[in-house]
Design a protein around this motif. Structure first.
Motif, PDB file in Angstrom:
ATOM      1  N   GLN A   1      43.202  32.321  33.030  1.00  0.00           N
ATOM      2  CA  GLN A   1      42.147  32.639  32.075  1.00  0.00           C
ATOM      3  C   GLN A   1      41.189  31.462  31.872  1.00  0.00           C
ATOM      4  O   GLN A   1      40.023  31.670  31.515  1.00  0.00           O
ATOM      5  N   ARG A   2      41.672  30.261  32.095  1.00  0.00           N
ATOM      6  CA  ARG A   2      40.826  29.089  31.864  1.00  0.00           C
ATOM      7  C   ARG A   2      39.558  29.098  32.734  1.00  0.00           C
ATOM      8  O   ARG A   2      38.473  28.818  32.224  1.00  0.00           O
ATOM      9  N   PRO A   3      39.638  29.426  34.028  1.00  0.00           N
ATOM     10  CA  PRO A   3      38.397  29.485  34.822  1.00  0.00           C
ATOM     11  C   PRO A   3      37.379  30.475  34.273  1.00  0.00           C
ATOM     12  O   PRO A   3      36.171  30.241  34.375  1.00  0.00           O
ATOM     13  N   LEU A   4      37.854  31.585  33.684  1.00  0.00           N
ATOM     14  CA  LEU A   4      36.928  32.531  33.065  1.00  0.00           C
ATOM     15  C   LEU A   4      36.200  31.879  31.895  1.00  0.00           C
ATOM     16  O   LEU A   4      34.987  32.059  31.720  1.00  0.00           O
ATOM     17  N   GLN A   5      36.939  31.132  31.097  1.00  0.00           N
ATOM     18  CA  GLN A   5      36.346  30.437  29.961  1.00  0.00           C
ATOM     19  C   GLN A   5      35.341  29.387  30.429  1.00  0.00           C
ATOM     20  O   GLN A   5      34.240  29.267  29.881  1.00  0.00           O
ATOM     21  N   ILE A   6      35.711  28.645  31.461  1.00  0.00           N
ATOM     22  CA  ILE A   6      34.812  27.615  31.997  1.00  0.00           C
ATOM     23  C   ILE A   6      33.559  28.257  32.581  1.00  0.00           C
ATOM     24  O   ILE A   6      32.443  27.771  32.393  1.00  0.00           O
ATOM     25  N   SER A   7      33.734  29.381  33.282  1.00  0.00           N
ATOM     26  CA  SER A   7      32.593  30.064  33.883  1.00  0.00           C
ATOM     27  C   SER A   7      31.580  30.477  32.815  1.00  0.00           C
ATOM     28  O   SER A   7      30.372  30.259  32.967  1.00  0.00           O
ATOM     29  N   LYS A   8      32.067  31.065  31.738  1.00  0.00           N
ATOM     30  CA  LYS A   8      31.176  31.484  30.653  1.00  0.00           C
ATOM     31  C   LYS A   8      30.462  30.278  30.049  1.00  0.00           C
ATOM     32  O   LYS A   8      29.245  30.309  29.803  1.00  0.00           O
ATOM     33  N   PHE A   9      31.196  29.205  29.832  1.00  0.00           N
ATOM     34  CA  PHE A   9      30.627  27.999  29.232  1.00  0.00           C
ATOM     35  C   PHE A   9      29.554  27.388  30.125  1.00  0.00           C
ATOM     36  O   PHE A   9      28.448  27.065  29.674  1.00  0.00           O
ATOM     37  N   VAL A  10      29.857  27.249  31.404  1.00  0.00           N
ATOM     38  CA  VAL A  10      28.915  26.630  32.338  1.00  0.00           C
ATOM     39  C   VAL A  10      27.645  27.470  32.456  1.00  0.00           C
ATOM     40  O   VAL A  10      26.532  26.929  32.500  1.00  0.00           O
TER      41      VAL A  10
ATOM     42  N   ILE B   1      32.231  27.658  40.230  1.00  0.00           N
ATOM     43  CA  ILE B   1      33.171  28.325  39.335  1.00  0.00           C
ATOM     44  C   ILE B   1      33.176  29.835  39.567  1.00  0.00           C
ATOM     45  O   ILE B   1      34.214  30.493  39.432  1.00  0.00           O
ATOM     46  N   GLU B   2      32.038  30.396  39.972  1.00  0.00           N
ATOM     47  CA  GLU B   2      32.015  31.814  40.329  1.00  0.00           C
ATOM     48  C   GLU B   2      32.920  32.084  41.532  1.00  0.00           C
ATOM     49  O   GLU B   2      33.597  33.113  41.586  1.00  0.00           O
ATOM     50  N   ASP B   3      32.937  31.151  42.489  1.00  0.00           N
ATOM     51  CA  ASP B   3      33.805  31.307  43.656  1.00  0.00           C
ATOM     52  C   ASP B   3      35.276  31.282  43.241  1.00  0.00           C
ATOM     53  O   ASP B   3      36.100  32.038  43.781  1.00  0.00           O
ATOM     54  N   VAL B   4      35.616  30.409  42.303  1.00  0.00           N
ATOM     55  CA  VAL B   4      37.003  30.340  41.823  1.00  0.00           C
ATOM     56  C   VAL B   4      37.390  31.648  41.152  1.00  0.00           C
ATOM     57  O   VAL B   4      38.463  32.217  41.415  1.00  0.00           O
ATOM     58  N   VAL B   5      36.509  32.166  40.290  1.00  0.00           N
ATOM     59  CA  VAL B   5      36.797  33.415  39.584  1.00  0.00           C
ATOM     60  C   VAL B   5      36.883  34.582  40.569  1.00  0.00           C
ATOM     61  O   VAL B   5      37.778  35.444  40.456  1.00  0.00           O
ATOM     62  N   TYR B   6      35.989  34.608  41.533  1.00  0.00           N
ATOM     63  CA  TYR B   6      36.008  35.695  42.521  1.00  0.00           C
ATOM     64  C   TYR B   6      37.302  35.673  43.337  1.00  0.00           C
ATOM     65  O   TYR B   6      37.906  36.721  43.591  1.00  0.00           O
ATOM     66  N   ASP B   7      37.744  34.485  43.700  1.00  0.00           N
ATOM     67  CA  ASP B   7      38.997  34.368  44.452  1.00  0.00           C
ATOM     68  C   ASP B   7      40.172  34.872  43.628  1.00  0.00           C
ATOM     69  O   ASP B   7      41.064  35.557  44.149  1.00  0.00           O
ATOM     70  N   LEU B   8      40.177  34.566  42.347  1.00  0.00           N
ATOM     71  CA  LEU B   8      41.259  35.043  41.479  1.00  0.00           C
ATOM     72  C   LEU B   8      41.242  36.560  41.372  1.00  0.00           C
ATOM     73  O   LEU B   8      42.302  37.201  41.358  1.00  0.00           O
ATOM     74  N   SER B   9      40.048  37.135  41.325  1.00  0.00           N
ATOM     75  CA  SER B   9      39.953  38.596  41.221  1.00  0.00           C
ATOM     76  C   SER B   9      40.425  39.265  42.512  1.00  0.00           C
ATOM     77  O   SER B   9      41.073  40.320  42.465  1.00  0.00           O
ATOM     78  N   LEU B  10      40.112  38.659  43.648  1.00  0.00           N
ATOM     79  CA  LEU B  10      40.578  39.218  44.926  1.00  0.00           C
ATOM     80  C   LEU B  10      42.100  39.195  45.017  1.00  0.00           C
ATOM     81  O   LEU B  10      42.703  40.076  45.651  1.00  0.00           O
ATOM     82  N   ARG B  11      42.687  38.213  44.394  1.00  0.00           N
ATOM     83  CA  ARG B  11      44.156  38.086  44.416  1.00  0.00           C
ATOM     84  C   ARG B  11      44.808  38.851  43.272  1.00  0.00           C
ATOM     85  O   ARG B  11      46.018  38.736  43.052  1.00  0.00           O
ATOM     86  N   ASN B  12      43.990  39.626  42.542  1.00  0.00           N
ATOM     87  CA  ASN B  12      44.479  40.439  41.419  1.00  0.00           C
ATOM     88  C   ASN B  12      45.167  39.602  40.343  1.00  0.00           C
ATOM     89  O   ASN B  12      46.096  40.069  39.670  1.00  0.00           O
ATOM     90  N   LEU B  13      44.694  38.380  40.178  1.00  0.00           N
ATOM     91  CA  LEU B  13      45.255  37.510  39.136  1.00  0.00           C
ATOM     92  C   LEU B  13      44.477  37.633  37.842  1.00  0.00           C
ATOM     93  O   LEU B  13      44.942  37.194  36.786  1.00  0.00           O
ATOM     94  N   ILE B  14      43.275  38.194  37.920  1.00  0.00           N
ATOM     95  CA  ILE B  14      42.476  38.504  36.741  1.00  0.00           C
ATOM     96  C   ILE B  14      41.825  39.858  36.977  1.00  0.00           C
ATOM     97  O   ILE B  14      41.755  40.318  38.128  1.00  0.00           O
ATOM     98  N   PRO B  15      41.354  40.545  35.926  1.00  0.00           N
ATOM     99  CA  PRO B  15      40.657  41.821  36.134  1.00  0.00           C
ATOM    100  C   PRO B  15      39.459  41.664  37.052  1.00  0.00           C
ATOM    101  O   PRO B  15      38.781  40.625  37.051  1.00  0.00           O
ATOM    102  N   ARG B  16      39.156  42.664  37.843  1.00  0.00           N
ATOM    103  CA  ARG B  16      38.078  42.596  38.820  1.00  0.00           C
ATOM    104  C   ARG B  16      36.720  42.372  38.146  1.00  0.00           C
ATOM    105  O   ARG B  16      35.830  41.797  38.770  1.00  0.00           O
ATOM    106  N   ASP B  17      36.567  42.815  36.895  1.00  0.00           N
ATOM    107  CA  ASP B  17      35.289  42.626  36.238  1.00  0.00           C
ATOM    108  C   ASP B  17      35.238  41.332  35.449  1.00  0.00           C
ATOM    109  O   ASP B  17      34.277  41.053  34.765  1.00  0.00           O
ATOM    110  N   GLY B  18      36.291  40.464  35.540  1.00  0.00           N
ATOM    111  CA  GLY B  18      36.296  39.191  34.822  1.00  0.00           C
ATOM    112  C   GLY B  18      35.368  38.200  35.494  1.00  0.00           C
ATOM    113  O   GLY B  18      35.457  37.952  36.679  1.00  0.00           O
ATOM    114  N   SER B  19      34.413  37.691  34.733  1.00  0.00           N
ATOM    115  CA  SER B  19      33.473  36.726  35.279  1.00  0.00           C
ATOM    116  C   SER B  19      32.872  35.936  34.158  1.00  0.00           C
ATOM    117  O   SER B  19      33.070  36.242  33.004  1.00  0.00           O
TER     118      SER B  19
END
Length: 237
Positions: free
Chosen positions: A179-188, A219-237
């Motif tokens: 969840q932390r990368p999602l928080q960082i993505s929003k902040f950045v 950070i978008e690349d990090v979040v996208y990779d997590l979504s591909l691995r189903n570690l976060i919801p696909r719409d999480g960004s």
């Protein structure tokens, strides 16, 4: 005729250069006084293995000493000597508060004036010649915070003696905090939007702020990779 010329007084008073040398010596003495304080501040910043309040208190004490010395001289004559060290100290404060330190909610960004209060020094002073934290120093520190959150290994390249390798977005994934990368993505992204509003006159600051878009992409690349691995919801960004 030659003898008369040799006996004639010189056109240039040698005392002019004697006074100039005295000025140079005085300036060197003042700069050395600042450097002695800044060397201690730099060690405190480098030894801060994590952004915690005790390290900030030590840096605050050092900056108060710097303020005491700086108040004896014209601020804008010497402020470039310490500006980079002030920026790094501000970045540590921003990072600490972003992580939830200082009684603030996690993800918070303190105002310039709050940082000044934390260090117990004035901020953004335009009507008198006194030591203070500038808007440019705060903005540079904010850009450093973005780099600290996003880019792996950058701090080690900037400070080879510094063992901090925080880069929170990447390390959070390694530790299973998805969840932390999602928080960082929003902040950045919000910081990026804020900088786009600014009409920056400082060339170095403007060039550096242009690089935020690369942090956004990273950070978008990090979040996208997590979504591909189903570690976060696909719409999480």
């Amino acid at each position: 005729m030659a003898a008369a010329e040799n006996a004639a007084p010189g056109m240039v008073d040698p005392k002019i250069f004697e006074q100039l040398q005295a000025n140079i010596d005085d300036d060197a003495r003042v700069r050395e006084e600042f450097r002695a304080i800044l060397q201690r501040l730099e060690r405190q910043v480098e030894q801060a293995l994590s952004p915690v309040w005790p390290s900030i208190v030590e840096q605050r004490n050092c900056i108060k000493e710097l303020e005491t010395v700086a108040s004896k001289y014209p601020y804008y004559k010497y402020n470039q000597i310490w500006s980079r060290d002030i920026q790094e100290t501000i970045m540590i404060i921003l990072f600490c508060i972003w992580l939830g330190g200082g009684g603030k909610p996690q993800g918070s960004l303190p105002k310039l004036e709050e940082v000044g209060s934390t260090l117990n020094v004035p901020s953004n002073v335009n009507n008198r010649d006194t030591f203070h934290i500038t808007t440019e120093e705060y903005l540079h520190a904010l850009l450093s915070l973005i780099e600290e959150l996003v880019w792996p290994g950058l701090m080690v390249r900037q400070h080879p003696t510094n063992s901090r390798q925080t880069r929170l977005a990447v390390n959070s994934v390694t530790l299973g905090d998805y969840q932390r990368p999602l928080q960082i993505s929003k902040f950045v992204k919000e910081i990026h939007a804020g900088f786009q509003i600014l009409n920056l006159k400082n060339d170095a600051l403007r060039r550096r702020s242009d690089g935020i878009k690369y942090s956004v992409k990273k950070i978008e690349d990090v979040v996208y990779d997590l979504s591909l691995r189903n570690l976060i919801p696909r719409d999480g960004s």
